[in-house]
Design a protein around this motif. Structure first.
Motif: not given
Lengths: 279, 293
Positions: A217, A230-231, A234-235, A237-238, A241-242, B77-80, B83, B86-87, B90, B94, B113
């Motif tokens: 993270l 962020p797109f 973070y995904p 990292a996710a 984790f999964i 499930r499965g994701v802290p 995250i 934080l996600f 934002i 946006q 972007y």
């Protein structure tokens, strides 16, 4: 720069090997994948050590909470309430400040073949300080799970053991312990998953990352700060984790199978993911 | 502000502390506790609503709605959750700005972007850069509430879905035997009975929600963690109230605050669960149900 070169450069960046500078401009997808994956080393390190140390301590605590000795009982209850009743985030901050205030002492530990220098300074570093907090925290949560499992051991089993003349330690290790572990296992699997997720907090609270060596993270946030997008990080990292959550479920599922090997298939408990234990 | 606080350097320790603890910064610190409580009390009903919607969507007979419900409940499930915290803000920020960019900017052909930046024209900025400070604060706070509500709504959806399945089938069959329509059965029989089963899980979520509030700090809101860190830092003699590193004590105060919140909540939950168990044909009706935390 090719992706294989990136893997060589950043694959072990989180533990201090490879390229020293993090990518700053023209960040590629490959760099994000490799660096965030490299950060996962820390998450796995924290999770594995905290869980394996916490397992033993939590069982001691659970038996303490179940014990009739008033001192042991009170102490275990207080410990469990403290660590389950307050946010892990604040525990991290508090522990860090406490470790910083400790006098800078060094203790030489003589192991016979080598001398290790244990300094209190190390406690302020994430690899030890955050590990201690995670260990203490998971012990509290797991102790509650094992305590409930202990209370759920069928009375008939214990009475049968008594009728066979088993007492004390024999009765505990042969009858109570296997049943208790079997009952607790699905809930303990959830605890393991949530501890794994909680490792993401380590570098976000009091403990600073040293030489930009952080967890998944930490790098995801780094990329987000650099790219303002962020797109992607973070995904990623996710995704990691999964992936590792599935690994945990697989390993704990194997253990669950072994613990349930004598139970009739219709009565076996399967591991169900219940998101109710995050801190 | 007491009058004797003009020259803090000559004060005795008791008077010094009474002055020290009533500085403007300390009042901001106390106010941030109220922010936390506000967040919890706003988020809880919103999350409950999201959770109920998610659970109903998951059981819907309309396929796209059911898929949405399944995705929403499985997302956590499965994701802290960290995250997500934080996600989500934002991403929401946006998304809002992107919609306004398409609607409000004269030239909306340039990509948003640009290299490493997210660029929209001044009119599409949210809140407007000319807006007052409190608008920014409120906007950030509402984004945080929304992020918390989305994540905890997903948790609540799991709990409510489980509780809906836990209501005995014969109750619903009896209802339809009495000639109640599907809608009537759902609202008059199914939902009222569901709460009793959902209580344990929902009270769990409540305790978790309380413990998740320090994550506000990560969203850049000046919450209790921020103020504890700021006020506790070593203050040199340039400051009116110089002191050493007191962060340990400030964080200790936070720990005590959270422990007290947990303790009080557990007391109330135990009372509630006793009341809900009344008149239910379950084992728990006759004994005090210990609430899982």
């Amino acid at each position: 720069m090719s992706c294989s070169q990136t893997i060589v450069d950043y694959g072990l960046r989180s533990i201090g090997y490879g390229e020293r500078l993090l990518p700053k401009t023209d960040i590629t997808l490959c760099e994000q994948f490799v660096l965030i994956g490299s950060g996962m080393i820390w998450n796995i390190y924290f999770a594995v050590l905290a869980l394996s140390l916490g397992f033993m301590f939590s069982i001691t605590l659970a038996l303490g909470k179940a014990s009739e000795n008033p001192v042991l009982n009170r102490m275990s209850r207080g410990y469990i309430f403290f660590f389950r009743g307050s946010p892990l985030f604040i525990q991290f901050f508090f522990a860090y400040e406490a470790f910083v205030l400790l006098p800078k002492l060094g203790v030489d530990i003589n192991l016979g073949f080598a001398v290790i220098n244990a300094e209190t300074r190390w406690l302020t570093k994430a690899w030890l300080g955050a590990l201690i907090v995670l260990f203490l925290n998971t012990s509290g949560y797991a102790a509650e799970i094992f305590y409930r499992a202990y209370r759920a051991v069928p009375r008939g089993d214990v009475e049968a053991a008594q009728a066979y003349g088993m007492t004390g330690k024999t009765r505990f290790w042969r009858v109570i312990w296997p049943t208790m572990l079997r009952i607790a296992w699905p809930a303990y699997t959830n605890e393991a998953i949530f501890l794994f997720h909680a490792t993401a907090l380590a570098f976000f609270s009091g403990f600073p990352a040293w030489r930009q060596q952080g967890d998944a993270l930490y790098y995801a946030k780094y990329f987000n700060d650099k790219t303002f997008n962020p797109f992607i990080p973070y995904p990623i990292a996710a995704f990691y984790f999964i992936l590792f959550t599935l690994v945990i479920i697989f390993i704990f599922g194997l253990i669950n199978k072994r613990l349930n090997r004598h139970v009739a298939p219709s009565q076996r408990q399967s591991i169900r993911y219940r998101p109710q234990f995050l801190r | 502000m007491m009058s004797f606080c003009q020259t803090p350097a000559d004060l005795e320790s008791f008077a010094w502390f009474s002055c020290y603890l009533t500085t403007a910064n300390h009042f901001s610190f106390y106010w941030s506790f109220i922010t936390v409580l506000l967040l919890v009390f706003i988020t809880a009903p919103v999350a409950l609503l999201f959770g109920f919607g998610g659970a109903v969507a998951k059981r819907s007979t309309i396929a796209p709605l059911r898929w949405f419900g399944k995705i929403y409940t499985n997302m956590v499930r499965g994701v802290p959750e960290l995250i997500f915290f934080l996600f989500v803000p934002i991403a929401l920020d946006q998304a809002f700005e992107y919609v306004r960019y398409k609607l409000l900017c004269e030239d909306s052909s340039a990509p948003v972007y640009q290299g490493n930046d997210f660029v929209v024209c001044a009119a599409a900025k949210l809140p407007l850069s000319t807006a007052e400070a409190w608008v920014h604060t409120t906007y950030n706070f509402s984004l945080a509430v929304l992020a918390f509500a989305i994540v905890f709504g997903a948790f609540a959806a799991n709990v409510i879905d489980g509780a809906l399945s836990a209501v005995p089938k014969n109750q619903l069959e009896t209802a339809s035997a009495y000639g109640l329509s599907k809608r009537q059965t759902f609202w008059r029989i199914h939902v009222p009975q569901m709460w009793g089963y959902a209580l344990a899980g929902l009270s769990n979520l409540w305790l978790i929600l309380i413990k998740a509030t320090p994550l506000l700090f990560l969203l850049g809101i000046e919450d209790i963690v921020y103020w504890a860190g700021y006020l506790g830092k070593t203050k040199t003699s340039f400051f009116a109230y110089p002191h050493g590193d007191w962060r340990l004590w400030y964080f200790l105060a936070l720990l005590v605050f959270y422990l007290a919140m947990t303790y009080g909540s557990e007391k109330i939950i135990n009372r509630l669960s006793r009341r809900f168990a009344k008149g239910q044909a379950t084992l728990g009706a006759n004994e005090d149900k210990a609430v899982a935390t």
